[in-house]
Every structure is written in C-alpha cells, then in structure tokens.
Design a protein around this motif. Structure first.
Motif, PDB file in Angstrom:
ATOM      1  N   LYS A 447       0.888  -1.495   0.046  1.00  0.00           N
ATOM      2  CA  LYS A 447      -0.143  -0.578   0.127  1.00  0.00           C
ATOM      3  C   LYS A 447       1.074   1.314   0.042  1.00  0.00           C
ATOM      4  O   LYS A 447      -0.014   2.033  -0.191  1.00  0.00           O
ATOM      5  N   TYR A 448       2.579   1.131   0.067  1.00  0.00           N
ATOM      6  CA  TYR A 448       3.101   2.317   0.220  1.00  0.00           C
ATOM      7  C   TYR A 448       4.267   2.222  -0.448  1.00  0.00           C
ATOM      8  O   TYR A 448       4.960   1.117  -0.907  1.00  0.00           O
ATOM      9  N   LYS A 449       4.205   3.560  -1.373  1.00  0.00           N
ATOM     10  CA  LYS A 449       4.908   3.627  -2.417  1.00  0.00           C
ATOM     11  C   LYS A 449       6.961   3.741  -2.082  1.00  0.00           C
ATOM     12  O   LYS A 449       7.447   3.510  -2.857  1.00  0.00           O
ATOM     13  N   PHE A 450       7.046   4.532  -0.710  1.00  0.00           N
ATOM     14  CA  PHE A 450       8.691   4.332  -0.471  1.00  0.00           C
ATOM     15  C   PHE A 450       8.599   3.485   0.835  1.00  0.00           C
ATOM     16  O   PHE A 450       8.100   2.746   1.435  1.00  0.00           O
ATOM     17  N   THR A 451      10.183   3.360   0.597  1.00  0.00           N
ATOM     18  CA  THR A 451      10.429   2.685   2.509  1.00  0.00           C
ATOM     19  C   THR A 451      12.601   2.641   2.205  1.00  0.00           C
ATOM     20  O   THR A 451      12.597   2.801   1.038  1.00  0.00           O
ATOM     21  N   GLN A 452      12.458   3.736   3.449  1.00  0.00           N
ATOM     22  CA  GLN A 452      13.668   3.679   3.873  1.00  0.00           C
ATOM     23  C   GLN A 452      14.502   2.471   4.554  1.00  0.00           C
ATOM     24  O   GLN A 452      14.136   2.208   4.737  1.00  0.00           O
ATOM     25  N   LEU A 453      15.841   1.927   4.298  1.00  0.00           N
ATOM     26  CA  LEU A 453      16.625   1.450   4.848  1.00  0.00           C
ATOM     27  C   LEU A 453      17.976   2.197   4.727  1.00  0.00           C
ATOM     28  O   LEU A 453      18.971   2.597   4.661  1.00  0.00           O
ATOM     29  N   PRO A 454      17.966   2.675   5.986  1.00  0.00           N
ATOM     30  CA  PRO A 454      18.632   4.359   7.112  1.00  0.00           C
ATOM     31  C   PRO A 454      20.275   2.879   7.145  1.00  0.00           C
ATOM     32  O   PRO A 454      19.957   1.833   7.975  1.00  0.00           O
ATOM     33  N   LYS A 497       9.725  -3.966  -8.964  1.00  0.00           N
ATOM     34  CA  LYS A 497      10.523  -3.077  -9.382  1.00  0.00           C
ATOM     35  C   LYS A 497      11.048  -2.036  -8.546  1.00  0.00           C
ATOM     36  O   LYS A 497       9.782  -1.612  -8.764  1.00  0.00           O
ATOM     37  N   TYR A 498      11.529  -2.092  -8.544  1.00  0.00           N
ATOM     38  CA  TYR A 498      12.356  -0.526  -7.437  1.00  0.00           C
ATOM     39  C   TYR A 498      13.089   0.036  -7.843  1.00  0.00           C
ATOM     40  O   TYR A 498      14.781  -0.095  -7.571  1.00  0.00           O
ATOM     41  N   GLN A 499      12.892   0.955  -7.683  1.00  0.00           N
ATOM     42  CA  GLN A 499      13.817   2.239  -7.959  1.00  0.00           C
ATOM     43  C   GLN A 499      14.661   2.654  -7.115  1.00  0.00           C
ATOM     44  O   GLN A 499      13.517   2.881  -5.932  1.00  0.00           O
ATOM     45  N   VAL A 500      15.908   2.682  -6.873  1.00  0.00           N
ATOM     46  CA  VAL A 500      17.039   2.813  -5.676  1.00  0.00           C
ATOM     47  C   VAL A 500      17.806   3.941  -6.197  1.00  0.00           C
ATOM     48  O   VAL A 500      18.537   4.722  -6.092  1.00  0.00           O
ATOM     49  N   THR A 501      17.911   5.349  -4.321  1.00  0.00           N
ATOM     50  CA  THR A 501      18.301   6.001  -4.609  1.00  0.00           C
ATOM     51  C   THR A 501      19.849   5.932  -3.361  1.00  0.00           C
ATOM     52  O   THR A 501      19.209   5.310  -2.576  1.00  0.00           O
ATOM     53  N   GLU A 584      30.986   6.873   1.732  1.00  0.00           N
ATOM     54  CA  GLU A 584      30.230   6.825   2.971  1.00  0.00           C
ATOM     55  C   GLU A 584      28.707   7.029   3.238  1.00  0.00           C
ATOM     56  O   GLU A 584      28.375   7.289   2.025  1.00  0.00           O
ATOM     57  N   VAL A 585      28.133   5.488   3.928  1.00  0.00           N
ATOM     58  CA  VAL A 585      26.902   5.520   3.649  1.00  0.00           C
ATOM     59  C   VAL A 585      25.677   5.887   4.326  1.00  0.00           C
ATOM     60  O   VAL A 585      25.436   5.372   5.555  1.00  0.00           O
ATOM     61  N   ARG A 586      25.133   7.212   4.276  1.00  0.00           N
ATOM     62  CA  ARG A 586      23.867   7.204   4.623  1.00  0.00           C
ATOM     63  C   ARG A 586      22.256   6.498   4.873  1.00  0.00           C
ATOM     64  O   ARG A 586      22.268   6.017   5.991  1.00  0.00           O
ATOM     65  N   LEU A 587      21.891   6.257   3.080  1.00  0.00           N
ATOM     66  CA  LEU A 587      20.562   5.232   3.969  1.00  0.00           C
ATOM     67  C   LEU A 587      20.441   4.588   2.110  1.00  0.00           C
ATOM     68  O   LEU A 587      21.096   5.689   0.887  1.00  0.00           O
ATOM     69  N   LEU A 588      19.698   4.389   1.861  1.00  0.00           N
ATOM     70  CA  LEU A 588      19.189   3.594   0.663  1.00  0.00           C
ATOM     71  C   LEU A 588      17.798   3.921   0.731  1.00  0.00           C
ATOM     72  O   LEU A 588      16.607   3.644   1.689  1.00  0.00           O
ATOM     73  N   GLN A 589      16.898   4.482  -0.316  1.00  0.00           N
ATOM     74  CA  GLN A 589      15.521   4.590  -0.775  1.00  0.00           C
ATOM     75  C   GLN A 589      14.429   3.954  -1.925  1.00  0.00           C
ATOM     76  O   GLN A 589      15.379   4.402  -2.549  1.00  0.00           O
ATOM     77  N   PHE A 590      13.398   2.823  -1.262  1.00  0.00           N
ATOM     78  CA  PHE A 590      13.556   2.163  -2.696  1.00  0.00           C
ATOM     79  C   PHE A 590      12.214   2.810  -2.629  1.00  0.00           C
ATOM     80  O   PHE A 590      10.745   3.285  -1.955  1.00  0.00           O
ATOM     81  N   GLU A 591      11.634   2.595  -4.142  1.00  0.00           N
ATOM     82  CA  GLU A 591      10.170   3.651  -4.765  1.00  0.00           C
ATOM     83  C   GLU A 591       9.657   2.640  -5.451  1.00  0.00           C
ATOM     84  O   GLU A 591      10.098   2.218  -6.715  1.00  0.00           O
TER      85      GLU A 591
END
Length: 594
Positions: A447-454, A497-501, A584-591
């Motif tokens: 039901k939700y478009k975005f997911t963060q993995l910090p 399929k997920y767009q990754v930032t 250095e890695v802060r987070l991954l954002q999945f859409e």
C-alpha cells in the motif's frame, strides 16, 4: 459534557424547525455536525520542572502554562523513562512491552502494527489525521506513521536527529528538505493543517524534537540564556552542567512560543471552543537540572525520570484551573480521548483508564491502581501514594517526592504485595530484548510507495564502522576493503521492481567505485564516478558538545532499478572494486515503480 452539548444542539435545531428559520439548514449543520478537534503536543526530553507553571523561575513559559490555567492539570502523571515506550503507550493505550517495543533504535522501537492507534480509531470516525515531528515507533511500513492511521506525516521517523536547521526530513515517505529551525517548521505545518481542515474534524499529533540533543536553538533564544544566572538548580549542584541546562531551557522557551502560535491560530480560526489541546513530555529531563527535588532523570524509573506535565484545555467545556491529584499515565491518553469524544472502545483491550470522569469532576471516585515503569531491567511501581523502586525500596511519595526515606519496615505487607505484582506483570508481559527480537525490516509494503533503509538499521562487516555508537542518524564510514559489505535483514513484502537511490559521500581521488546491491540472485550494479566529500557539520550550531553523530550533506544518486522477490533475504551492498576508499553510506531509498 459533549453529550449534553449535543442534546442542547438538537433542542435548538428543533426550535429552528418549528419557527421556520430560513437559515436553519446552515445553522443546524454548524451546531450538530462538527466533532471536536484534537491537538496533542509532546515535548522531547523536557522535565516536569522545565515550566514556570511548576515554579521554575529560570524560564518563562506563559503559553504552555495557559493550557493548564485554562483547563486541567494533572499533579501526578507518569510516562516511561525514554522516548519510544512512551510514544507507543500514548498512541495505543497499552503498555509498551505488550507491543514489542524494547529499545530506541535498530528496530527495537517498532510497535505491533496489529494494535490500532488513536489515529486509526479517529480516522475511522471521520477525522483528518496528521503527525508532524519525531515519530520513533518504526520507519518502514507497516510501522511507518502513514501506515498507523496518519493521512499526513512530515518529520523524521528515527530517534534523535543530527541537525535542527533545514535538515533532511520526509513527507509521507518521500525525502525532502526542511525549512528553518525544525520546531518552528513543525509548528508551521500544524498551523497549515488546521487552516486546511478548519471545516473538518482533525487530529494533530505534534511530537516535537526538543529539548532533545543536539542542543541547537536559534540565537534570540540562546541570547536570553547564554550568560543567565540560574537561581534554581539541581539538588546536587556538582552534577549539573549549567551550559546544557541553559540550552535546554532556551529550547523550551522556543517550544512555548510555538505553542503560543498554535493557540493564537486556533482562536483566529474560531476553533478554540471546539478543540481539545493536550501538552506533555515523553520522559524526565535529559540532564541534571531543577526538577522539583525529585530523584532520577531520563532513563531512570524513579519519580524524576517518569513524571511529566500533563495539561488539557477545552475552552467552555473543562472548568478553568481544574487540578487532578489522582495518578494517570501515558497509557490513559487514548482511552481518555475516546471518553472525551464519546467514541466507544468496543473490544479494544487497553491497559489505560478513561480519565474523563476526573477531568469533569476531580473529586470523582477513582479506584486506586498500579502504574508500571520499566527500562533496561529496572521496574518501578507507582500507586496513588507510594513508589516501589527497582531495588525494592518503598517510598511515601506525597511526603517524600525525593525518595529519601525507605519506609519498607513501616509498610512491609504493602511492599511485599507490590513485589509480587511486579513479578506477575513481568511474567505476563516479558519485555523483548535485542537478542529475542527476530523481526526483519520490511520493504515494499503493497500500500505504500517508499521504503527507507538507513545505516541505523544495517550491519557492517570487516573494517566498516558506524559514525557513532548511538545508531540513530548515523552513517557508515571507513570502507577501505573491497571484501567488506553492509547488509540489512529485510523481508520484501511484495515482489516487484524498485527504483533505488543511494545517499552517499566519496573522498577525493576515489571515483570509479563499482557497487553491487543484491538480494540473492537479484543484482543491481552502479558505478560511483562522482566524488562528493562534504565536511562534517552540526557543531557550528551546537550550544553544547554533542554525544551523537555529526552529519554530512550526503549526495543522492540514482542506482537504477532492481527486481526483488517477496521473501526474507539479506539485502547486501558491497564493492566489486575500489581504490583506497569506498563510499560513506547514509541510507537507501526504495520506490516501487511497477
């Protein structure tokens, strides 16, 4: 009270119908259909004593004080010793250890998503709902505030944040840039929501970020305190950091101004008489400072660590200046709101009690009970008159708020019975630990478009290090070996399929790092060919040196699209090749894109 008001409205409507008033439809709608609004404001790490209402002459908080003066103040109101447990109890009416909450980071802050929140209940009853600020009860849906009953969310879902001046935030899951000092920004969003929904019943949950560290506050507030002599200090002066106290009090005065802006806009929008306003804090003070002589601070199960202001204003409904002596707690907020709004609890099994009868009549009969405080293996019990501390010492709280005289010998039977009640409670609701909590982090809720993995939720291997021992708001650094990696224990809830930032930094002369993100056989490869090496920041705005991680302006880069299967499998980020240093890695954002 609301029921009586409704009956009067029906009588007026009948009179209008009988007299044939031409404007009866408009008037009757205004009288009968508008449900009371609710604004619930919670400070972060503000102590009971950090208000002029409670006698602290070091600062002035006229707007917060006015909520108590214009409504009801609770003399004995208790929350949990730290952030996430209190928030979970406030939102559900259940003790936090029944909800899977056992920590303030790395997943331990998540509360059982099968238990309805007050936002979900109010939304089902026609309310527009919003949360602005520090959530701290889960970042990934179904733990995210948008999945817990809030139509609108603006703020941060983690615990402490690294910068309070135009920081990176999120709006309904999408990463955005804040505007100005964070507490002011959150109040602005609350006011905008009030204006947009002035004709609809609304619920605003405003969990502020201050006076939690880092100790950042705009200059006008700091200038009032930086050289101020503090006449009221902690009972053991050698333990108090006066500079820290000054910063905390300056932050509270900023909160007070923002509370004033919210109350002013309620009046301007003609909503004051139809809006319940609540104010409290989530735990005791985050430093040793004046707190009414009570023992303990944030993190402690003693009185000073868990006693909070609790004020409720409802103009022309709650009698001005009402004071309630009966004990209450965060677990009572949801049932009390349902009581004030006359919304049935149905079959909801809550630990909290409806305090509305005491709000209407402080002298009403109310059964004595036990409130439980627990943190890091320490459990304390509070009755109306006594507190049993975690070392089985008993204190008579009305005459000894500082917990100086153990009266166990005088009340041996009571002490023993409270010890048994504690054992029973811990047996019935055994708290989880980081070891026993095996829940994965969720990704791709349907039901939700975005997911963060910090970085906070990831695990490094080899020489990769976290930027600070307190995980919230950290990033991974010291990636000097290609064989090292970072992984997240992830359960993908929907195949797709997920767009990754990726939000990253990369030192000079290290372009050409080839990163691989994988879920089993599902692989995404990205070449980092742009150096981005910003300095650490945050210290330029800190009034006191912080314990938490400093931050950077991390650069977002589109890594591409990855196909993920619906299963629990580690999501791994590794470097196929690199020079002397990886990112250095802060987070991954999945859409989700399909």
């Amino acid at each position: 009270m609301f029921k009586i008001q409704r009956e009067v409205a029906y009588a007026i409507l009948l009179l209008l119908l009988l007299t044939g008033c031409k404007e009866r439809n408009q008037v009757s709608t205004e009288i009968t259909l508008k449900k009371p609004n609710v604004i619930l404001i919670m400070a972060d790490d503000q102590g009971w004593g950090d208000l002029s209402f409670h006698g602290n002459t070091n600062l002035n908080t006229p707007n917060i004080d006015a909520i108590a003066k214009n409504g009801v103040s609770f003399t004995n109101f208790f929350v949990q010793p730290v952030c996430s447990p209190t928030r979970a109890e406030l939102l559900t009416g259940k003790y936090f250890n029944r909800l899977g909450v056992h920590g303030t980071s790395a997943g331990g802050e998540r509360m059982d998503f099968s238990v309805p929140t007050i936002a979900e209940i109010l939304r089902e009853n026609g309310y527009q709902t919003a949360a602005f600020g520090k959530w701290h009860n889960g970042m990934q849906p179904p733990y995210h505030p948008n999945a817990r009953g809030f139509d609108e969310f603006y703020g941060f879902a983690s615990g402490h944040w690294g910068n309070y001046f135009s920081p990176l935030l999120e709006h309904n899951g999408e990463l955005v840039q804040g505007s100005g000092f964070l507490t002011d920004d959150l109040a602005d969003h609350s006011i905008d929501f009030m204006k947009a929904n002035k004709d609809n019943p609304f619920f605003i949950y405003l969990p502020l970020n201050t006076p939690h560290s880092p100790m950042q506050v705009p200059n006008p507030y700091w200038d009032r305190f930086k050289n101020k002599e503090l006449k009221m200090t902690y009972q053991n002066p050698e333990a108090e950091n006066i500079l820290f106290t000054r910063a905390a009090l300056a932050m509270v005065e900023n909160i007070d101004d923002n509370v004033g802006r919210i109350l002013e806009n309620l009046e301007r929008l003609d909503l004051e008489e139809n809006t319940i306003v609540i104010y409290l804090s989530d735990n005791g003070p985050n430093g040793w400072r004046w707190n009414g002589g009570m023992r303990g601070r944030k993190g402690s199960t003693d009185e000073g660590g868990v006693k909070t202001p609790f004020f409720i204003q409802w103009k022309d409904h709650i009698k001005m200046g009402t004071k309630v002596q009966s004990i209450g707690g965060a677990i009572d907020i949801t049932p009390t709101l349902l009581g004030l709004l006359e919304i049935p609890k149905n079959d909801l099994q809550m630990d909290g009690k409806n305090l509305a009868p005491l709000i209407w009549d402080p002298g009403a009969t109310f059964e004595d009970r036990i409130l439980y405080n627990h943190w890091e293996g320490h459990t304390s019990l509070r009755t109306q008159d006594f507190r049993l501390d975690h070392e089985n010492r008993l204190y008579e709280m009305n005459s000894d708020p500082g917990q100086k005289q153990d009266v166990s010998d005088k009340f041996q039977v009571l002490r023993d019975s409270l010890i048994r009640e504690r054992e029973k409670w811990l047996t019935q609701y055994p708290p989880l630990t980081h070891t026993s909590d095996t829940r994965p982090f969720t990704l791709g809720h349907p039901k939700y478009k975005f997911t963060q993995l910090p970085a906070r939720d990831g695990v490094p291997s080899g020489k990769i290090e976290r930027s600070n021992r307190f995980p919230n708001n950290t990033f991974f650094s010291q990636w000097t070996q290609a064989r090292d990696s970072i992984f997240w224990d992830v359960d993908v809830l929907k195949k797709g399929k997920y767009q990754v930032t990726l939000y990253y930094s990369l030192p000079k002369d290290n372009e050409g790092v080839e990163l691989i993100l994988s879920q089993g056989k599902n692989i995404l490869v990205k070449m980092l060919d742009t150096v981005h090496d910003p300095p650490l920041k945050g210290m330029e705005n800190d009034r006191v040196e912080r314990m938490e991680s400093y931050i950077k302006d991390f650069k977002p880069i589109d890594m591409g699209i990855i196909s993920l299967d619906a299963k629990r499998t580690p999501l791994v980020l590794k470097a196929n090749r690199m020079k002397s240093s990886g990112p250095e890695v802060r987070l991954l954002q999945f859409e989700r894109v399909d």
